[in-house]
Structure formats: structure tokens, C-alpha cells
Design a protein around this motif. Structure first.
Motif, PDB file in Angstrom:
ATOM      1  N   LYS A  44       8.349 -31.598 -77.317  1.00 19.97           N
ATOM      2  CA  LYS A  44       8.062 -31.946 -75.927  1.00 19.97           C
ATOM      3  C   LYS A  44       7.359 -33.296 -75.846  1.00 19.97           C
ATOM      4  O   LYS A  44       6.570 -33.642 -76.705  1.00 19.97           O
ATOM      5  N   LEU A  45       7.653 -34.035 -74.778  1.00 18.23           N
ATOM      6  CA  LEU A  45       6.988 -35.314 -74.535  1.00 18.23           C
ATOM      7  C   LEU A  45       5.741 -35.143 -73.696  1.00 18.23           C
ATOM      8  O   LEU A  45       4.880 -36.014 -73.672  1.00 18.23           O
ATOM      9  N   THR A  46       5.638 -34.034 -72.942  1.00 16.22           N
ATOM     10  CA  THR A  46       4.477 -33.788 -72.092  1.00 16.22           C
ATOM     11  C   THR A  46       4.069 -32.327 -72.189  1.00 16.22           C
ATOM     12  O   THR A  46       4.832 -31.475 -72.642  1.00 16.22           O
ATOM     13  N   TYR A  47       2.844 -32.044 -71.734  1.00 19.93           N
ATOM     14  CA  TYR A  47       2.356 -30.667 -71.670  1.00 19.93           C
ATOM     15  C   TYR A  47       2.961 -29.912 -70.494  1.00 19.93           C
ATOM     16  O   TYR A  47       2.862 -28.699 -70.420  1.00 19.93           O
ATOM     17  N   HIS A  48       3.551 -30.630 -69.534  1.00 18.90           N
ATOM     18  CA  HIS A  48       4.057 -30.002 -68.315  1.00 18.90           C
ATOM     19  C   HIS A  48       5.091 -28.939 -68.667  1.00 18.90           C
ATOM     20  O   HIS A  48       5.924 -29.136 -69.540  1.00 18.90           O
ATOM     21  N   LYS A  49       5.035 -27.786 -67.980  1.00 18.48           N
ATOM     22  CA  LYS A  49       5.946 -26.704 -68.345  1.00 18.48           C
ATOM     23  C   LYS A  49       7.341 -26.868 -67.746  1.00 18.48           C
ATOM     24  O   LYS A  49       8.246 -26.114 -68.074  1.00 18.48           O
ATOM     25  N   PHE A  50       7.548 -27.874 -66.902  1.00 17.99           N
ATOM     26  CA  PHE A  50       8.870 -28.135 -66.329  1.00 17.99           C
ATOM     27  C   PHE A  50       9.306 -29.568 -66.605  1.00 17.99           C
ATOM     28  O   PHE A  50       8.500 -30.425 -66.937  1.00 17.99           O
ATOM     29  N   LYS A  51      10.601 -29.817 -66.453  1.00 12.54           N
ATOM     30  CA  LYS A  51      11.163 -31.161 -66.507  1.00 12.54           C
ATOM     31  C   LYS A  51      12.198 -31.264 -65.394  1.00 12.54           C
ATOM     32  O   LYS A  51      12.688 -30.249 -64.897  1.00 12.54           O
ATOM     33  N   LEU A  52      12.493 -32.484 -64.975  1.00 14.69           N
ATOM     34  CA  LEU A  52      13.439 -32.713 -63.885  1.00 14.69           C
ATOM     35  C   LEU A  52      14.714 -33.320 -64.448  1.00 14.69           C
ATOM     36  O   LEU A  52      14.662 -34.154 -65.341  1.00 14.69           O
ATOM     37  N   ARG A  53      15.852 -32.903 -63.913  1.00 16.49           N
ATOM     38  CA  ARG A  53      17.140 -33.490 -64.306  1.00 16.49           C
ATOM     39  C   ARG A  53      17.813 -33.991 -63.044  1.00 16.49           C
ATOM     40  O   ARG A  53      18.081 -33.227 -62.115  1.00 16.49           O
ATOM     41  N   LEU A  54      18.075 -35.293 -62.998  1.00 16.64           N
ATOM     42  CA  LEU A  54      18.743 -35.875 -61.843  1.00 16.64           C
ATOM     43  C   LEU A  54      20.232 -35.579 -61.931  1.00 16.64           C
ATOM     44  O   LEU A  54      20.789 -35.468 -63.023  1.00 16.64           O
ATOM     45  N   THR A  55      20.875 -35.439 -60.774  1.00 14.13           N
ATOM     46  CA  THR A  55      22.304 -35.116 -60.717  1.00 14.13           C
ATOM     47  C   THR A  55      23.017 -36.166 -59.872  1.00 14.13           C
ATOM     48  O   THR A  55      22.384 -37.054 -59.296  1.00 14.13           O
ATOM     49  N   GLY A  56      24.328 -36.043 -59.786  1.00 11.76           N
ATOM     50  CA  GLY A  56      25.109 -36.963 -58.958  1.00 11.76           C
ATOM     51  C   GLY A  56      24.712 -36.914 -57.495  1.00 11.76           C
ATOM     52  O   GLY A  56      24.893 -37.880 -56.756  1.00 11.76           O
ATOM     53  N   GLY A  57      24.149 -35.788 -57.051  1.00 10.20           N
ATOM     54  CA  GLY A  57      23.727 -35.646 -55.663  1.00 10.20           C
ATOM     55  C   GLY A  57      22.280 -36.020 -55.413  1.00 10.20           C
ATOM     56  O   GLY A  57      21.779 -35.900 -54.299  1.00 10.20           O
TER      57      GLY A  57
END
Length: 123
Positions: A44-57
Motif C-alpha cells: 500500500k502507498l497510504t494508510y487509507h483503507k480505500f482507493k479511488l479509480r477514475l472511469t470513462g464517466g
């Protein structure tokens, strides 16, 4: 002073051409229509328990209302590493160099791929 929180944002390769000129470091943005995923990667790069994935929308608006400080490296002292005060699944920044590379198993066999090396503290 509030330092904020860090979260991983995944930009798929096909979106790089459209988002690279739009997103600038230290600016704040509003994202709409993206995926929220568990941050359950092996490293992991951060302690945060979530990550965001950008999409075409995904829509990106440049709000830039906040003065966001430049992210400080997460240095881990060699003494803490030697004492076992670290997480196996988190990547750390260290001040040092690879001093010697020992045994290296390049092809995965019955065990995980392995590389042994010695780090030298540059403080």
C-alpha cells in the motif's frame, strides 16, 4: 495546521491523455462518477483503507479552494525497521542506498520470488 489525508487515485492508461493536462499536483478537485475500492493491495502507498479509480464517466472540476501542502515523505528509521516497528503491507521512504545484493531468485518456484539485499543508512 491540518495536514489532510492521502488516498491513492488510479487513473487508467486510456484516461491519461485527457486527465494529465487537467490534474495538477497541490490543487484540489471535485470528482464525480468514480469507483471506490478497498485498499487491499499487497503493498500500500497510504494508510487509507480505500482507493479511488477514475472511469470513462468521471468528471473532474478544478475547484482549487484549498492550499494543500506538498506531501511529506513517510521516512522510516532503520532502528524501527530492525525493531520490527513497521507494516509488511505498507511502502516506506528510507534515507539510504542498496549497499549489497545477495541471493536473488528471479524465477518463482515453490516459494515467492525473493531478493536479499543490504541497505546502508545515509544519515
Amino acid at each position: 495546521m491540518f495536514q489532510g489525508d492521502a488516498i491513492v487515485v488510479i487513473v487508467p492508461h486510456e484516461l491519461n491523455a485527457t486527465l494529465d493536462p487537467t490534474i495538477v499536483e497541490k490543487n484540489s478537485y471535485t470528482f464525480q462518477n468514480f469507483q471506490v475500492l478497498k485498499n487491499d493491495d499487497q503493498f500500500k502507498l497510504t494508510y487509507h483503507k480505500f482507493k479511488l479509480r477514475l472511469t470513462g464517466g468521471t468528471r473532474v472540476s478544478d475547484v482549487n479552494r484549498h492550499d494543500i501542502p506538498y506531501p511529506m515523505p513517510k521516512f522510516k528509521d532503520f532502528v524501527e525497521i530492525a525493531a520490527g516497528k513497521w507494516r509488511e503491507d505498507l511502502l516506506y521512504d528510507i534515507i539510504g542506498v542498496v549497499d549489497d545484493i545477495g541471493y536473488t531468485q528471479a524465477i518463482q518456484g515453490t516459494r515467492k520470488v525473493q531478493a536479499n539485499f543490504r541497505l546502508k543508512d545515509l544519515r
